[in-house]
Design an enzyme around this catalytic site. Structure first.
Site, PDB file in Angstrom:
ATOM      1  N   ASP A 257       0.935  -1.205   0.008  1.00  0.00           N
ATOM      2  CA  ASP A 257      -0.072   0.106   0.034  1.00  0.00           C
ATOM      3  C   ASP A 257       0.939   1.408  -0.001  1.00  0.00           C
ATOM      4  OD1 ASP A 257      -3.326   0.578   1.462  1.00  0.00           O
ATOM      5  OD2 ASP A 257      -2.132   1.699   0.111  1.00  0.00           O
TER       6      ASP A 257
HETATM    7  C1  GLC Z   1      -4.469   4.030  -0.561  1.00  0.00           C
HETATM    8  C2  GLC Z   1      -5.265   3.328   0.010  1.00  0.00           C
HETATM    9  C3  GLC Z   1      -5.315   1.953  -1.021  1.00  0.00           C
HETATM   10  C4  GLC Z   1      -5.235   2.498  -2.257  1.00  0.00           C
HETATM   11  C5  GLC Z   1      -3.766   3.015  -2.487  1.00  0.00           C
HETATM   12  C6  GLC Z   1      -3.543   3.705  -3.970  1.00  0.00           C
HETATM   13  O1  GLC Z   1      -3.573   4.665   0.449  1.00  0.00           O
HETATM   14  O2  GLC Z   1      -4.944   2.533   1.441  1.00  0.00           O
HETATM   15  O3  GLC Z   1      -6.652   1.095  -0.659  1.00  0.00           O
HETATM   16  O4  GLC Z   1      -5.387   1.549  -3.202  1.00  0.00           O
HETATM   17  O5  GLC Z   1      -3.542   4.164  -1.466  1.00  0.00           O
HETATM   18  O6  GLC Z   1      -4.420   4.769  -4.201  1.00  0.00           O
END
Ligand code: GLC
Length: 713
Positions: A257
């Protein structure tokens, strides 16, 4: 030698690590913004994928940098959070889950994939499969609710919708099951907080949806930000390597993440970014989203003997294999021709999906609205709100295309005088508009109150310690209801809201959630009876925050609740029952269940268990009904929940129709993690509960005995 082997042989270490580097283009902001020069990095072969970018021109130009200006010309992945639609925004996932319709779940994902692919996206960071029982957690909106079975079926439907049968199809995008796992159990419902989850809860609640995702062929998995029992998911060897890779055999891409690898330092398990890089890679993470730790620090980790190059190569291989599955080496921009007719069909699907996601919670003979209604007052901060209808995570959505509740009601009631007042702001405490709003209500024949949350109050970084009606909305609702004009309260939100005395005082209550682009029309369809509401709650709705976590699949207490006995499991100040149980939802007209029967009373382990029940629809109107089938294993080596959802069936009934619903339960429905957490089935007595929700007092019950097979050792 395969194409990937050949590539690997020629790649420098930097180019290998470049494939593990996932950077944001910042067209959508989904985490701390960066000012990286991604074009230069792409030319240098230091980027494997770009996300938060969409649009054929922008993506083609970025892909051209990789294909024409980098040494090895390896095509890029293009990711985006396509959770509930791309350009056409569907109801938020928690809403859609309430349709309990896997085919619908698949169809909306299929349309979202096509629209995203038209814009050059080839990877979505969805479906989000976090089971959660805590409405304080803003991200509860992104997932399928509280139940592991629902989440597992949701996973399969969404992954099939996004990926289709062949990822090489230009209309398919790779799906990412996220957030693996347990983020929905974060302490006190707070984003990014640690979660203490027992190995049993992992096996019974949080892992099943991801097992379903892997079995459905999900291309990627994203670990949760959270630390589970002291081990951050981004470096969780037991769950990422042993469970996911080895036990489930997942050979897709694990992508971290946003900056999560670098955050291993804050978690307190990595002393520096080199250690963080090594921990994540050795745990099985393949791509580093934004933190840059892999690219910048794995060379040092290699030099310090913290990682081996063959582990790096394995990660690179998985990323290249995904690109090959997507056909990117042959067709890097996967041309999908846009089509106006598709947009119209997509909007009709958005309207239908929203209708099927709207839950009628209470109705004191207010709804449906009388066709001859003369004067309607539409009051509240969400009455004419447009962007809010999309809810969170609507990256490429076009707010200007959303239909407001006011617009929808006006269109549905052309002969009715519709007046409107905001009354109060969405999140301001000023109540200066209450008097004017009440004046409108007094002069109306019906008031529709449009209350709830702003989109920013839901989703990531949107946890609420008091998930009630924000600002002065509760006061507005109470004042308008006190005028005595018949009223219906609409709750626009990304979570169950604590509504206090409105539960009893409102004439009708409708959970619309964030219903997406066609909000106004779908809501009007339901309120006018053009569509008979059929959605059911995919999550238990608490009376007060103090009851959280509250869910139907509780384990029994040794002192079950008995309001007459102080020494039993209960509160002094609030009932232990929820305001609305899992599965709750009303329709216009009545339905009943009768004659639950099993084909036998005793079964040997492994034999099919035949179940039938009759569903009767009243004469008033046709309806779609959802029948839930729960099991309880009365006595086992491990205490089992008082009920666990094993099946549901949805049927369409004509007025007055009686229909028999029959299904078969099998051994897989009786399996549970034994004392050693290995799947077992134990002979004994079982109760089968069947009903329109998990409300115990409404359930039909049948019992059966399971016997050990005579030939069993
Ligand atoms: C965010 C979220 C995740 C998302 C990622 C990319 O922090 O936690 O669910 O897919 O970043 O946007």
């Amino acid at each position: 030698m395969s194409h990937i082997d050949e590539l690997l042989r020629t790649m420098t270490l930097t180019e290998k690590l470049g494939q593990l580097n996932l950077v944001t283009a910042d067209r959508a902001i989904t985490g701390p913004a960066t000012d990286a020069d991604i074009d230069a990095a792409i030319r240098a072969g230091k980027v494997g994928g770009v996300f938060n970018l969409w649009g054929r021109e922008a993506i083609s130009a970025t892909q051209r940098l990789a294909r024409e200006e980098s040494r090895l010309r390896i095509p890029l992945l293009f990711g985006l959070d396509v959770l509930h639609g791309h350009r056409t925004i569907f109801p938020v996932p928690l809403a859609e889950a309430g349709a309990f319709d896997p085919d619908l779940w698949m169809r909306t994902a299929r349309v979202a994939a096509l629209e995203a692919a038209e814009d050059g996206v080839n990877l979505t960071f969805a479906p989000m499969l976090d089971v959660s029982r805590d409405p304080r957690w803003g991200r509860i909106v992104e997932g399928p609710g509280e139940d592991p079975l629902t989440a597992s079926i949701f996973a399969r439907a969404k992954i099939h919708g996004f990926q289709g049968d062949d990822l090489r199809s230009p209309a398919a995008i790779a799906a990412t099951a996220k957030h693996f796992c347990g983020g929905g159990a974060a302490t006190a419902g707070r984003d990014y907080a640690s979660a203490d989850i027992s190995p049993r809860q992992l096996r019974e609640i949080y892992l099943p949806p991801f097992r379903a995702a892997v079995l459905a062929g999900c291309a990627a998995i994203m670990p949760a930000f959270n630390c589970i029992d002291g081990a951050p998911m981004t470096a969780h060897v037991e769950l990422l390597r042993h469970y996911l890779r080895e036990e489930l055999g997942f050979d897709g891409v694990v992508l971290s993440d946003y900056t999560a690898i670098g955050e291993l330092i804050e978690h307190g398990v990595a002393g520096d970014r080199t250690e963080a890089a090594a921990l994540a890679l050795n745990a099985g993470v393949d791509m580093d989203m934004v933190s840059g730790v892999f690219l910048e620090h794995l060379p040092e980790a290699l030099a310090r003997g913290l990682v081996r190059e063959d582990i790096i190569d394995a990660a690179v291989r998985r990323v290249l294999a995904l690109k090959e599955r997507l056909g990117l080496f042959d067709d890097p921009v996967r041309l999908v021709v846009s089509c106006a007719a598709r947009t119209e069909a997509a909007q009709e699907l958005a309207r239908d999906c929203a209708r099927r996601s709207i839950v009628l919670l209470t109705n004191r003979r207010i709804l449906p609205i009388d066709k001859n209604l003369r004067r309607l007052a539409v009051i509240g901060p969400l009455a004419d709100a447009r962007m809010e209808m999309q809810g969170p995570w609507s990256a490429a959505g076009r707010p200007e295309t959303c239909v407001t509740i006011l617009e929808g009601l006006k269109a549905a009631l052309p002969d009715c005088e519709v007046v409107h007042a905001e009354g109060v702001g969405l999140d301001r405490d000023d109540d200066c508009g209450v008097a004017g709003a009440c004046e409108l209500a007094r002069r109306a024949d019906l008031t529709v109150l449009c209350m709830g949350e702003a989109a920013y109050m839901s989703g990531e970084a949107a946890c609420r310690a008091t998930p009630d009606l924000p600002g002065a909305q509760q006061q507005l609702a109470q004042a308008v209801i006190a005028t005595g004009t018949p009223n219906a309260l609409l709750l626009v939100s990304g979570r169950p809201l604590m509504i206090g005395d409105l539960a009893e005082s409102a004439g009708a209550i409708v959970a619309t959630w964030f219903p997406g682009a066609m909000a106004g029309h779908a809501i009007a369809d339901v309120l006018t009876g053009a569509f008979n509401p059929c959605a059911r709650l995919p999550i238990t709705w608490p009376r007060v925050t103090g009851q959280i976590p509250i869910f139907y699949a509780q384990r029994a207490s040794g002192r079950p609740t008995d309001e007459a006995n102080p020494f039993t499991s209960k509160y002094l100040d609030v009932a232990v029952t929820p305001l609305f149980p899992f599965g709750h939802g009303l329709s216009y007209g009545q339905a009943s269940l009768e004659n639950l029967r099993l084909d036998r009373e005793r079964y040997f382990t492994g034999e099919d268990i035949g179940v039938s029940v009759d569903v009767i629809c009243s004469e008033e109107c046709a309806r779609r009904e959802t029948v839930f089938f729960f099991l309880h294993d009365r006595v086992a080596s491990v205490a089992r929940p008082i009920m666990e959802l094993k099946r549901w069936r949805q049927i369409d009934l004509a007025p007055g129709e009686r229909m028999t619903v029959s299904l078969t339960l099998g051994i897989e429905d009786l399996v549970f993690p034994g004392v050693e957490l290995r799947p077992i089935v134990e002979p004994g007595a079982f109760d089968l509960f069947v009903g329109f929700s998990a409300a115990p007092e409404t359930l039909l019950r049948a019992s059966f005995s399971l016997l050990a097979r005579p030939d069993a050792a």
